[in-house]
Design an enzyme around this catalytic site. Structure first.
Site, PDB file in Angstrom:
ATOM      1  N   LYS A  81       7.153   3.967   7.067  1.00  0.00           N
ATOM      2  CA  LYS A  81       6.592   4.774   8.156  1.00  0.00           C
ATOM      3  C   LYS A  81       5.855   3.875   9.142  1.00  0.00           C
ATOM      4  O   LYS A  81       5.152   2.937   8.738  1.00  0.00           O
ATOM      5  CB  LYS A  81       5.647   5.810   7.561  1.00  0.00           C
ATOM      6  CG  LYS A  81       5.005   6.765   8.542  1.00  0.00           C
ATOM      7  CD  LYS A  81       4.089   7.720   7.775  1.00  0.00           C
ATOM      8  CE  LYS A  81       3.400   8.719   8.661  1.00  0.00           C
ATOM      9  NZ  LYS A  81       2.518   9.627   7.869  1.00  0.00           N
ATOM     10  N   SER A 156       3.577  14.231   8.806  1.00  0.00           N
ATOM     11  CA  SER A 156       3.825  13.205   9.808  1.00  0.00           C
ATOM     12  C   SER A 156       4.842  12.143   9.366  1.00  0.00           C
ATOM     13  O   SER A 156       5.238  11.301  10.164  1.00  0.00           O
ATOM     14  CB  SER A 156       2.508  12.518  10.169  1.00  0.00           C
ATOM     15  OG  SER A 156       1.912  11.909   9.032  1.00  0.00           O
ATOM     16  N   SER A 180       1.599  15.175   4.423  1.00  0.00           N
ATOM     17  CA  SER A 180       2.530  14.429   5.275  1.00  0.00           C
ATOM     18  C   SER A 180       3.641  13.684   4.556  1.00  0.00           C
ATOM     19  O   SER A 180       4.563  13.210   5.201  1.00  0.00           O
ATOM     20  CB  SER A 180       1.756  13.449   6.165  1.00  0.00           C
ATOM     21  OG  SER A 180       1.081  14.152   7.171  1.00  0.00           O
TER      22      SER A 180
END
Length: 477
Positions: A81, A156, A180
């Protein structure tokens, strides 16, 4: 590429590693299969913040040299990420304010990935400053869900979940302060773990997991199966001596017999916000599978859920906005619509006073203790991940059982366990009427990550991973 090579990218990470270990495939061949999948589908999904096929090929060639050490993840294609520092890769946190940012040093967990021999494909997309359950930003645009490109892969860690679900990478790293890694796993049909904060070191995450986020936030592994998630956890966990939130705990390997000694309490909703009928059915199906495997599984719901959720709101929403205010002051014209939406939600309430913040911080410790007392009889919990499966881009309310459910209420089920700092795994169990994945959440007490992983592994074995049709060539090239 052959159909066989296309199938390899959707195989479990442990299987890919076995092919590499037995030299049935080279690192270069495995990398090429993933590059092909990325080049075929990423123009439609848009999961990458930074990907360079030639850089991947150069890594693979080095790893195929006979003088290279072979760690436990040698040659495994992984993604990270773009809020977790990976030296040499863009880590922009989805914001124009960080456009072009490339860390010089790895986050601790990325350093461990490299030391284990993983092949880093690139970094994946996220919403600006990570404050949304949908992945879109002004740097890279919108990320699609491989199950339905008109729907969100969540946030996210939405780019990460989309990449893994579509076969772009075998496993990867996300982060979670309010669901997330769990909501994206649920939305895209993969598995994930939000560990106890510090079990996987958080140093090098951007923004830093400090203040209340040292309790709420954790870097967590994501993959298509629970054995793959567990492999990542066991490879990457361990104390970081420079992180005060990282505990000196040895890994445990509980047997199935030991796991069965932990009674499991399950609930299908929190009594306040409805969930879809398919979500009810998924929780019941997971409970039945665990009973069939010899577990004691009984209805039970924590009495502290709404109090935990209110505290999460104080720390994630109100404190989150306060943390970002110095950075964004005078720069609001450069902010993405999704982050402005978050700010409008936060600013709809009066700013926290010092007294309110201090009281909330003290209440968090007291409430965590009260919740852990409740969990003595049922140290493992089984519950939904969200009220709904993956929503359409920009959707913000839904009608469930005749009642309107708003955006942040629909995903409250993960937020409770960030405040508790508890490990929580997600496993896909079933599908919605539209064919979208529906996952369940398996939660254990703080620092009992191996228990959550073990129980989640039993559920995963009962249902198994199913790739989205798009990943197997359903998209016309």
């Amino acid at each position: 590429m052959s159909n066989g090579a296309d199938e390899i990218v959707l195989a479990p990470a442990v299987y890919q590693l076995e092919l590499l270990r037995t030299r049935k495939i080279s690192v270069t061949e495995l990398a090429e299969a993933h590059i092909h999948q990325i080049e075929r589908l990423n123009p439609h999904i848009n999961a990458f913040a930074d990907f360079d096929a030639e850089r991947v090929r150069a890594q693979a060639l080095r790893m195929d040299r006979p003088d290279q050490p072979h760690g436990p993840l040698h040659g495994l294609p992984v993604t990270v990420k773009s809020s977790i520092a990976a030296a040499g890769y863009r880590c922009e946190i989805g914001s124009l304010l960080h456009k072009g940012d490339i860390p010089r040093e790895d986050a601790v967990v990325v350093s461990r990935l490299r030391a284990a021999g993983a092949l880093i494909l690139g970094t994946t997309t996220c919403p600006e400053f990570l404050m949304a359950y949908e992945t879109a930003n002004l740097l890279h645009g919108r990320t699609g869900n491989p199950w339905d490109l008109d729907r969100s892969p969540g946030g996210s860690s939405g780019g990460e979940s989309a990449a893994i679900a579509a076969g772009f990478s075998a496993a990867g790293l996300g982060s979670d302060s309010g669901g997330s890694v769990r909501v994206p796993a649920h939305f895209t049909g993969i598995c994930s773990l939000k560990p106890t904060p510090g079990r996987i070191p958080g140093r090098g995450h951007l923004p830093p997991c400090v203040g209340p986020f040292s309790t709420l936030g954790a870097i967590g592994p994501m993959a298509r199966t629970m054995p793959d998630v567990e492999l990542m956890f066991r490879t990457l966990s361990g104390q970081d001596s420079e992180d005060p939130a990282s505990p000196p705990l040895a890994l445990r390997s509980p047997s199935l017999e030991e796991l069965r000694t932990h009674a499991i309490g399950f609930f299908e909703d929190d009594g306040l916000v409805p969930v879809t009928p398919e979500t009810h059915a998924a929780v019941r199906a997971a409970a039945d599978a665990l009973r069939s495997a010899g577990f004691r599984v009984e209805p039970f719901r924590l009495r502290t859920l709404e109090q935990l959720r209110k505290l999460w709101w104080v720390f994630f929403v109100q404190c989150g906005a306060m943390f970002y205010e110095p950075e964004i002051r005078g720069k609001r014209a450069q902010l993405s619509p999704i982050f402005k939406e978050f700010l409008s939600i936060a600013e709809d309430q009066s700013p926290l006073t010092a007294r309110e913040l201090l009281d909330a911080w003290a209440e968090m410790d007291l409430l965590r203790s009260k919740t852990l007392v409740e969990m003595k009889e049922y140290p493992v919990l089984l519950c939904p991940v969200a009220s709904i499966p993956a929503f359409r881009h920009a959707e913000r309310s839904w009608t469930i059982e005749g009642r309107s459910v708003d955006y942040l209420d629909a995903v409250r089920h993960t937020q409770w366990f960030n405040v508790l700092a508890a490990p929580a795994a997600v496993v896909t169990v079933s599908r919605s009427a539209e064919g979208l994945p529906i996952g369940v959440q398996i939660v254990a007490r703080p620092f009992e990550d191996e228990i959550a992983l073990g129980v989640a592994g039993v559920v995963d074995a009962a249902f198994g991973y199913r790739p989205p049709p798009l990943a197997r060539g359903a998209l016309h090239e």
